[in-house]
Design an enzyme around this catalytic site. Structure first.
Site, PDB file in Angstrom:
ATOM      1  N   SER A 135     -38.384  18.641  41.034  1.00  0.00           N
ATOM      2  CA  SER A 135     -37.294  18.511  40.067  1.00  0.00           C
ATOM      3  C   SER A 135     -36.413  17.330  40.445  1.00  0.00           C
ATOM      4  O   SER A 135     -36.855  16.444  41.183  1.00  0.00           O
ATOM      5  CB  SER A 135     -36.489  19.811  40.011  1.00  0.00           C
ATOM      6  OG  SER A 135     -35.597  19.800  38.929  1.00  0.00           O
ATOM      7  N   ASN A 136     -35.197  17.284  39.968  1.00  0.00           N
ATOM      8  CA  ASN A 136     -34.253  16.210  40.308  1.00  0.00           C
ATOM      9  C   ASN A 136     -32.845  16.777  40.380  1.00  0.00           C
ATOM     10  O   ASN A 136     -32.640  17.957  40.138  1.00  0.00           O
ATOM     11  CB  ASN A 136     -34.371  15.061  39.305  1.00  0.00           C
ATOM     12  CG  ASN A 136     -34.072  15.529  37.897  1.00  0.00           C
ATOM     13  OD1 ASN A 136     -32.967  15.916  37.577  1.00  0.00           O
ATOM     14  ND2 ASN A 136     -35.098  15.523  37.036  1.00  0.00           N
TER      15      ASN A 136
END
Ligand code: CTP
Ligand code: CA
Length: 226
Positions: free
Chosen positions: A33-34
């Site tokens: 993810s980020n």
């Protein structure tokens, strides 16, 4: 009381906003993810609703509560966000893509937890669909706003994305700058337009930036440019 005093300059508009990160699963307990918090997209959705728009928010996994009065569609992966956005595109008049979509996903999701071994390991990734590019390609009479997160060559990179994805307004921000980008409540943005115009903005709160962005959206809709 404050809501009653707001000018309903987005009345009649159906605004589709995306927010937050996406999550791409590797196995049942891990994902890629980020750092996106979703704050910018949620601020835009709330401000648009306050200004009279009918708002749909497509949100990736965030810690934020569903905003009042806004249809909120929760998704996890980029593929799910793609489906959710495309299914709601036709009826929208404005699309604002603030989400930080993962560019790649693991090619296979392991059915069980991957066990460690003494060897190094690699996860093979495949490309996710580019939602904004698809929205731009099917734009019609809609107004499309994109976001560009950069850590260098801000204007050149953001300008390239603006043209490639056929957006009407690109919000460019240098996420390596203190006071901009992930987690914080502020942002330092530049608005880029297809005609080459650039509007440089000072450090401001995400709520303030959301309203400024919607001022520009309203202006673009009213000048008949869109
Ligand atoms: N975007 C999207 N779907 C993707 C990737 C990005 O809709 N699969 C959208 C984002 O929501 C954002 C814009 O495209 O509005 C720009 O995202 P960004 O990550 O800055 O650019 P990319 O085109 O993905 O290029 P890169 O990550 O290589 O800089
Ligand atoms: Ca990207």
């Amino acid at each position: 009381a404050v809501a009653a005093l707001t000018v309903k300059d987005l009345a009649g508009e159906r605004v589709l906003v995306t927010a937050g990160p996406t999550r791409e699963e590797i196995d049942p307990v891990r994902y890629i993810s980020n750092y996106s918090s979703g704050k910018m997209g949620y601020a835009i959705a709330r401000a648009a609703r306050r200004r009279g728009a009918e708002v749909t928010l497509v949100a990736g996994p965030t810690c934020l509560a569903d905003p009042w009065g806004i249809e909120t569609v929760r998704v996890t992966s980029a593929a799910e966000m793609y489906e959710a956005v495309l299914a709601r595109l036709e009826r929208s008049t404005v699309v604002i893509k603030a989400a930080a979509v993962a560019d790649y996903r693991p090619k296979c999701k392991a059915p069980g937890k991957i066990k460690k071994t003494d060897a190094a390991m690699a996860v093979e990734l495949e490309k996710n669909p580019d939602i904004l590019r698809e929205v731009g390609a099917r734009k019609g009479a809609r107004l499309v706003v994109g976001f560009a997160a950069e850590t260098g060559e801000l204007v050149a990179n953001a300008r390239k994305k603006l043209l490639d994805k056929q957006v009407d307004l690109m919000v460019a921000n240098d996420v390596s700058q203190a006071g901009a980008g992930f987690h914080v409540d502020t942002n330092i943005a530049k608005f880029l337009y297809p005609d080459g115009r650039i509007e440089e903005l000072p450090l401001m709160g995400k709520n303030e930036l959301a309203d400024l962005l919607l001022d520009r959206v309203t202006a673009l809709r009213q000048t008949g440019a869109k």
